[in-house]
Design an enzyme around this catalytic site. Structure first.
Site, PDB file in Angstrom:
ATOM      1  N   LEU A 105       0.877  -1.166   0.000  1.00 24.87           N
ATOM      2  CA  LEU A 105       0.000   0.000   0.000  1.00 24.87           C
ATOM      3  C   LEU A 105       0.909   1.209   0.000  1.00 24.87           C
ATOM      4  O   LEU A 105       1.937   1.225   0.683  1.00 24.87           O
ATOM      5  CB  LEU A 105      -0.899   0.020   1.241  1.00 24.87           C
ATOM      6  CG  LEU A 105      -1.981  -1.050   1.316  1.00 24.87           C
ATOM      7  CD1 LEU A 105      -2.651  -1.023   2.688  1.00 24.87           C
ATOM      8  CD2 LEU A 105      -3.010  -0.856   0.218  1.00 24.87           C
ATOM      9  N   ASP A 106       0.550   2.241  -0.742  1.00 25.76           N
ATOM     10  CA  ASP A 106       1.342   3.465  -0.757  1.00 25.76           C
ATOM     11  C   ASP A 106       1.425   4.052   0.647  1.00 25.76           C
ATOM     12  O   ASP A 106       0.582   3.795   1.508  1.00 25.76           O
ATOM     13  CB  ASP A 106       0.710   4.501  -1.693  1.00 25.76           C
ATOM     14  CG  ASP A 106       0.806   4.099  -3.150  1.00 25.76           C
ATOM     15  OD1 ASP A 106       1.667   3.273  -3.490  1.00 25.76           O
ATOM     16  OD2 ASP A 106       0.007   4.620  -3.942  1.00 25.76           O
ATOM     17  N   LYS A 107       2.440   4.866   0.861  1.00 25.16           N
ATOM     18  CA  LYS A 107       2.659   5.504   2.168  1.00 25.16           C
ATOM     19  C   LYS A 107       1.413   6.243   2.645  1.00 25.16           C
ATOM     20  O   LYS A 107       1.064   6.197   3.818  1.00 25.16           O
ATOM     21  CB  LYS A 107       3.853   6.462   2.070  1.00 25.16           C
ATOM     22  CG  LYS A 107       4.208   7.149   3.369  1.00 25.16           C
ATOM     23  CD  LYS A 107       5.422   8.032   3.214  1.00 25.16           C
ATOM     24  CE  LYS A 107       5.013   9.316   2.592  1.00 25.16           C
ATOM     25  NZ  LYS A 107       5.479  10.527   3.199  1.00 25.16           N
TER      26      LYS A 107
END
Length: 137
Positions: A39-41
């Site tokens: 998952l992106d930051k």
């Protein structure tokens, strides 16, 4: 072993970072587990980690073509044309995405309190969609 982790906002989906940003290591003290996907930051939600390399490959290899579903808040009142565009594939710098499954939904009532809170703007409507994709771009 399988570990289910609710990844917080602003945490990197890896165990080390040269810049000292928050990572999975700040939350998970289990040796030799790896995230099956990422998952992106600035995203949050369920992340599966495992020490089973074969399972990890099965879940993350694009050739397996498994859908992953995300609940996404978008700015504006999303319409059928936008949903149809997502389902047809979106043109990005590196080419056309694979078709997605997209539908407008009500804001999920099971969402937890988040920091920072999900975007709220009094004068700009938002919509929620269920978005299922087969690739991570």
């Amino acid at each position: 072993m399988i570990v289910l982790f609710n990844k917080p906002f602003n945490v990197l989906t890896k165990f080390t970072d040269e810049q000292g940003r928050p990572t999975l290591k700040d939350y998970i003290d289990i040796p030799k587990v790896y995230a099956a996907g990422r998952l992106d930051k600035d995203s949050e939600g369920l992340l599966l980690l495992t020490d089973d390399g074969q399972l990890n490959h099965q879940l993350t290899d694009p050739e397996n073509k498994e859908y992953k579903t995300y609940y996404v808040q978008v700015e504006g009142d999303i319409d059928e044309a936008a949903l149809t565009a997502l389902e047809a594939g979106v043109s990005l710098k590196d080419g056309l995405t694979k078709p997605a499954l997209a539908k407008k939904i009500s804001e999920p009532d099971w969402l937890w309190e988040r920091t920072p809170a999900v975007r709220f703007r009094a004068n700009i409507p938002t919509s929620w969609i269920s978005l299922s994709i087969k690739e991570g771009r």
